[in-house]
Design an enzyme around this catalytic site. Structure first.
Site, PDB file in Angstrom:
ATOM      1  CG  ASP A  51       4.072   4.422   8.108  1.00 57.24           C
ATOM      2  OD1 ASP A  51       4.356   3.298   8.525  1.00 57.24           O
ATOM      3  OD2 ASP A  51       3.068   5.067   8.464  1.00 57.24           O
ATOM      4  CG  LEU A  52       3.025   0.153   4.028  1.00 56.65           C
ATOM      5  CD1 LEU A  52       2.953  -1.374   4.054  1.00 56.65           C
ATOM      6  CD2 LEU A  52       2.736   0.667   2.629  1.00 56.65           C
ATOM      7  CG  ASP A  53      -0.528  -0.048   8.935  1.00 61.09           C
ATOM      8  OD1 ASP A  53      -0.895  -0.406   7.814  1.00 61.09           O
ATOM      9  OD2 ASP A  53      -0.181  -0.851   9.833  1.00 61.09           O
ATOM     10  CG  ASP A  81       0.975   8.181  10.478  1.00 64.03           C
ATOM     11  OD1 ASP A  81       0.281   8.117  11.519  1.00 64.03           O
ATOM     12  OD2 ASP A  81       1.606   7.217  10.033  1.00 64.03           O
TER      13      ASP A  81
END
Length: 235
Positions: free
Chosen positions: A16-18, A188
């Site tokens: 995931d990024l954000d 997250d």
């Protein structure tokens, strides 16, 4: 790092990024504030529209076109055009102006500060594993200087439903040519990342760098990370 089940052999890592590789909150707040101010200053049609008005319009768009929930970029462009049309601008011109504003918004939204530690972790992992991205967001990865670490990047939208839906997970496994159980997804969010990975056959690493309780989880991940650099233990 805490393991909840045996991990088994891992052949690739998905990220995931954000809010996984960087803190996304400040830049999103800045971009949203910029959009409201710009639409007030640059266009008579939306000069009286405050943030609450834009939020209400987004909710209405989602009610009318639920598929827009899965495409944050298209939703943003439709929202901007809707505001301009509401103020009296012709539809074709509104769509054109909306695209221009969205391009600026996306640049501002992508001014993310990536920690040096994140860059170091990705560089080290990339020497051992193929790294890929599965994200619901629309950040411009090349603006972050991270794109060279990843072999594939898949974003929700354009026909792909958001995580935790199967679309992105299934497509990425096909691109990697790997069974999902050989891919460890790192993220997250307890729903989009943890549940999304597990429901679609991936292994799951929950980045819990904010000290959240395990009670936040509906299913236990394969492992929990307190810091991203704990992934280096897999090398």
């Amino acid at each position: 790092m805490e393991f909840f089940r045996a991990l088994g052999p891992i052949a690739a890592l998905s990220f995931d990024l954000d809010d996984t590789l960087y803190d996304n909150g400040p830049v999103i707040e800045q971009a949203e504030a910029w959009m409201v101010a710009h639409m007030r200053d640059a266009y008579l049609q939306t000069a009286m529209c405050d943030r609450a008005w834009w939020q209400a319009q987004k909710q209405q768009l989602w009610r009318e076109q639920p598929a827009l929930k899965h495409d944050v970029s298209l939703c943003r462009r439709r929202l901007l055009a809707r505001g301009l049309e509401w103020g009296g601008m012709a539809a074709a011109e509104a769509a054109h102006e909306a695209d221009k504003v969205f391009t600026q918004f996306l640049e501002i939204r992508s001014r993310v500060e990536v920690p040096d530690a994140t860059r170091q972790v990705l560089a080290a992992l990339a020497e051992r594993f193929p790294l890929v991205v599965i994200t619901n967001g629309n950040v411009l990865l090349e603006r972050l200087g991270l794109d060279h670490h990843f072999q594939h990047v898949l974003k929700a939208g354009g026909g792909f439903a958001m995580k935790p839906a199967p679309d992105l997970f299934a497509q990425m496994a096909d691109r990697l040519g790997l069974p999902p159980a050989r891919i460890l997804h790192v993220g997250d969010d307890v729903t989009t990342d943890v549940l999304g990975a597990l429901h679609n056959g991936y292994r799951s690493a929950w980045l819990n760098d904010r000290g959240r309780s395990l009670q936040a989880l509906r299913r236990l991940p394969d492992l929990m990370l307190n810091r991203l650099d704990e992934l280096l233990n897999l090398i």
